[in-house]
Enzyme design. Structure first.
Site, PDB file in Angstrom:
ATOM      1  N   GLU A  28       6.087  43.080   6.000  1.00 14.59           N
ATOM      2  CA  GLU A  28       6.198  42.675   7.404  1.00 14.59           C
ATOM      3  C   GLU A  28       6.108  41.157   7.480  1.00 14.59           C
ATOM      4  O   GLU A  28       5.358  40.548   6.721  1.00 14.59           O
ATOM      5  CB  GLU A  28       5.042  43.253   8.239  1.00 14.59           C
ATOM      6  CG  GLU A  28       5.243  44.683   8.676  1.00 14.59           C
ATOM      7  CD  GLU A  28       4.408  45.637   7.852  1.00 14.59           C
ATOM      8  OE1 GLU A  28       3.457  45.165   7.203  1.00 14.59           O
ATOM      9  OE2 GLU A  28       4.718  46.833   7.827  1.00 14.59           O
ATOM     10  N   TYR A  79      12.716  35.767   1.786  1.00 14.53           N
ATOM     11  CA  TYR A  79      12.948  37.202   1.577  1.00 14.53           C
ATOM     12  C   TYR A  79      14.438  37.546   1.665  1.00 14.53           C
ATOM     13  O   TYR A  79      14.946  38.324   0.855  1.00 14.53           O
ATOM     14  CB  TYR A  79      12.137  38.029   2.583  1.00 14.53           C
ATOM     15  CG  TYR A  79      10.639  37.801   2.490  1.00 14.53           C
ATOM     16  CD1 TYR A  79      10.006  37.708   1.247  1.00 14.53           C
ATOM     17  CD2 TYR A  79       9.849  37.674   3.629  1.00 14.53           C
ATOM     18  CE1 TYR A  79       8.643  37.481   1.152  1.00 14.53           C
ATOM     19  CE2 TYR A  79       8.479  37.460   3.539  1.00 14.53           C
ATOM     20  CZ  TYR A  79       7.889  37.355   2.301  1.00 14.53           C
ATOM     21  OH  TYR A  79       6.544  37.136   2.197  1.00 14.53           O
ATOM     22  N   ASN A 119       8.267  33.063  11.416  1.00 19.51           N
ATOM     23  CA  ASN A 119       8.008  32.544  10.062  1.00 19.51           C
ATOM     24  C   ASN A 119       9.323  32.373   9.305  1.00 19.51           C
ATOM     25  O   ASN A 119       9.653  33.126   8.386  1.00 19.51           O
ATOM     26  CB  ASN A 119       7.062  33.496   9.316  1.00 19.51           C
ATOM     27  CG  ASN A 119       6.499  32.873   8.044  1.00 19.51           C
ATOM     28  OD1 ASN A 119       6.996  31.858   7.577  1.00 19.51           O
ATOM     29  ND2 ASN A 119       5.473  33.495   7.484  1.00 19.51           N
TER      30      ASN A 119
END
Ligand SMILES: CC(C)(COP(=O)(O)OP(=O)(O)OC[C@H]1O[C@@H](n2cnc3c(N)ncnc32)[C@H](O)[C@@H]1OP(=O)(O)O)[C@@H](O)C(=O)NCCC(=O)NCCS
Length: 158
Positions: free
Chosen positions: A115, A127, A120
């Protein structure tokens, strides 16, 4: 070989090694400087006590980063990934993430989840660049200044 015992050598004499309880003070010091809503000492102690795959990245002088991975039923959940502020943007977060994915693979994981806050962007960029996809949204998941913030759920087939 037990994946927990593997040690991954990073350049510049930094190495990822299994976290121990004695690291928590330094981990917490980093955590409190890189998150507005940091994990508590209890969160780290519980992670170690529960047998989660907890890793520290250190130089000869200091602790630079850490990662917490929970493995269950063929799934890996990346619970925390942090690099000390003055060590960020040097490729270490990516390398530590690679290390955690390797550990997960060694533990028979075929799907990784995490998560992340929509705000962010550094972490989301990391990611996405490693192949994670957005697979869901948890509404009002995180505490935030003046309210709550959603969590983006990301997944990676490994
Ligand atoms: C997210 C975090 C672990 C990344 O670690 P890092 O060592 O700084 O990242 P790296 O240098 O390995 O960069 C990897 C990629 O992340 C992205 N990234 C990192 N910092 C970024 C920034 N300031 N802005 C935009 N993208 C950024 C980029 O895609 C980068 O790849 P590139 O260098 O090829 O552009 C680190 O910023 C951190 O600890 N942040 C605070 C804690 C946190 O938010 N953890 C994640 C919780 S889900």
């Amino acid at each position: 070989m037990n994946a927990q015992l593997k040690t991954c050598v990073f350049p510049e004499a930094m190495e990822a090694r299994p976290m121990v309880f004695a690291d928590i003070e330094q981990v917490l010091a980093v955590e409190q400087t890189i998150y507005a809503f940091p994990w508590t000492q209890g969160n780290f102690t519980d992670s170690l006590s529960s047998g989660y795959s907890c890793w520290s990245l250190s130089s000869a002088q200091s602790l630079i980063g850490y990662g917490i991975l929970m493995v269950a039923a063929g799934e890996g959940h990346l619970l925390n990934l942090g690099i000390a502020a003055h060590w960020q943007k040097k490729g270490l977060g990516r390398r530590l993430l690679h290390h955690l994915i390797d550990i997960a693979k060694g533990d028979g994981v075929d799907m990784m989840f995490l998560e992340v806050r929509p705000s962010n962007t550094s972490a989301i960029n990391l990611y996405l660049s490693e192949g994670f996809n957005e697979i869901g949204l948890r509404r009002n998941y995180y505490p935030a200044n003046g309210g709550r913030e959603d969590a983006i759920v990301m997944g990676l087939s490994i």
